[in-house]
Design a protein around this motif. Structure first.
Motif, PDB file in Angstrom:
ATOM      1  N   ALA A   2      65.838 -18.775   5.363  1.00 28.64           N
ATOM      2  CA  ALA A   2      66.433 -18.298   4.113  1.00 28.64           C
ATOM      3  C   ALA A   2      65.597 -18.732   2.917  1.00 28.64           C
ATOM      4  O   ALA A   2      65.509 -18.006   1.929  1.00 28.64           O
ATOM      5  N   ASN A   6      64.050 -16.353  -0.105  1.00 28.93           N
ATOM      6  CA  ASN A   6      64.196 -16.651  -1.537  1.00 28.93           C
ATOM      7  C   ASN A   6      62.838 -16.737  -2.222  1.00 28.93           C
ATOM      8  O   ASN A   6      62.659 -16.221  -3.334  1.00 28.93           O
ATOM      9  N   GLY A   9      61.313 -13.251  -2.530  1.00 31.18           N
ATOM     10  CA  GLY A   9      62.036 -12.525  -3.576  1.00 31.18           C
ATOM     11  C   GLY A   9      61.636 -12.977  -4.963  1.00 31.18           C
ATOM     12  O   GLY A   9      61.426 -12.151  -5.863  1.00 31.18           O
ATOM     13  N   SER A  35      69.779  -2.047  -7.719  1.00 36.22           N
ATOM     14  CA  SER A  35      70.624  -3.119  -7.187  1.00 36.22           C
ATOM     15  C   SER A  35      70.018  -3.727  -5.925  1.00 36.22           C
ATOM     16  O   SER A  35      70.129  -4.932  -5.690  1.00 36.22           O
ATOM     17  N   TYR A  36      69.339  -2.920  -5.127  1.00 38.78           N
ATOM     18  CA  TYR A  36      68.700  -3.416  -3.908  1.00 38.78           C
ATOM     19  C   TYR A  36      67.496  -4.285  -4.264  1.00 38.78           C
ATOM     20  O   TYR A  36      67.278  -5.339  -3.672  1.00 38.78           O
ATOM     21  N   GLY A  39      68.735  -7.548  -5.287  1.00 37.87           N
ATOM     22  CA  GLY A  39      69.130  -8.329  -4.113  1.00 37.87           C
ATOM     23  C   GLY A  39      67.938  -8.943  -3.409  1.00 37.87           C
ATOM     24  O   GLY A  39      67.986 -10.085  -2.936  1.00 37.87           O
ATOM     25  N   GLU A  41      65.063  -9.745  -4.892  1.00 32.56           N
ATOM     26  CA  GLU A  41      64.552 -10.801  -5.767  1.00 32.56           C
ATOM     27  C   GLU A  41      65.431 -12.049  -5.742  1.00 32.56           C
ATOM     28  O   GLU A  41      64.928 -13.155  -5.926  1.00 32.56           O
ATOM     29  N   ARG A  42      66.709 -11.885  -5.526  1.00 34.21           N
ATOM     30  CA  ARG A  42      67.622 -13.036  -5.457  1.00 34.21           C
ATOM     31  C   ARG A  42      67.673 -13.636  -4.054  1.00 34.21           C
ATOM     32  O   ARG A  42      68.361 -14.626  -3.830  1.00 34.21           O
ATOM     33  N   GLY A  43      66.952 -13.045  -3.099  1.00 31.51           N
ATOM     34  CA  GLY A  43      66.943 -13.554  -1.738  1.00 31.51           C
ATOM     35  C   GLY A  43      68.181 -13.191  -0.950  1.00 31.51           C
ATOM     36  O   GLY A  43      68.473 -13.808   0.072  1.00 31.51           O
ATOM     37  N   GLU A  44      68.891 -12.175  -1.400  1.00 30.25           N
ATOM     38  CA  GLU A  44      70.122 -11.750  -0.729  1.00 30.25           C
ATOM     39  C   GLU A  44      69.855 -10.681   0.340  1.00 30.25           C
ATOM     40  O   GLU A  44      70.708 -10.436   1.178  1.00 30.25           O
ATOM     41  N   LYS A  45      68.701 -10.051   0.279  1.00 28.27           N
ATOM     42  CA  LYS A  45      68.365  -8.968   1.204  1.00 28.27           C
ATOM     43  C   LYS A  45      67.225  -9.409   2.108  1.00 28.27           C
ATOM     44  O   LYS A  45      66.219  -9.926   1.653  1.00 28.27           O
ATOM     45  N   ASN A  46      67.396  -9.185   3.389  1.00 31.38           N
ATOM     46  CA  ASN A  46      66.362  -9.446   4.384  1.00 31.38           C
ATOM     47  C   ASN A  46      65.660  -8.117   4.629  1.00 31.38           C
ATOM     48  O   ASN A  46      66.136  -7.293   5.403  1.00 31.38           O
TER      49      ASN A  46
END
Length: 112
Positions: A2, A6, A9, A35-36, A39, A41-46
């Motif tokens: 993770a 981050n 991103g 929005s993707y 996500g 850039e915030r490390g929320e999307k793999n």
């Protein structure tokens, strides 16, 4: 793992901003919603390798640039900004800027 998501991103965010792109503009270039991109850039999307490749192409960087020293130092951020400025110039203009830079650096070195 993770942490790597981050870091990548965050690096994408820095590189995007250095290129003067908004999240929406980068999203448009890679055919993804803003929005993707946020996500990512915030490390929320793999993200997939295909998506990563599209982002790399849109940012005009090499894969190595995305993964090398994932956290950019201030010096690396400024160097990247300089690269972005030079990308839009002709080879002749870049050679002129290179010669001028060498002269300026030589002058600075004599003052040390």
């Amino acid at each position: 793992m993770a942490d790597l998501v981050n870091q990548i991103g965050n690096k994408i965010r820095i590189l995007r901003k250095n290129r003067g792109l908004t999240q929406a503009e980068l999203g448009e270039k890679v055919d993804l919603p803003q929005s993707y991109i946020g996500g990512i850039e915030r490390g929320e999307k793999n993200i997939s390798i295909v998506t990563m490749e599209r982002i790399i192409d849109a940012l005009r960087i090499s894969p190595v640039e995305l993964f090398s020293t994932v956290q950019l130092s201030e010096k690396e951020q400024v160097l990247d900004s300089l690269k972005v400025l030079l990308l839009t110039r002709s080879l002749n203009e870049i050679e002129i800027i290179y010669r001028l830079s060498k002269d300026v650096l030589a002058a600075l070195d004599t003052k040390k």
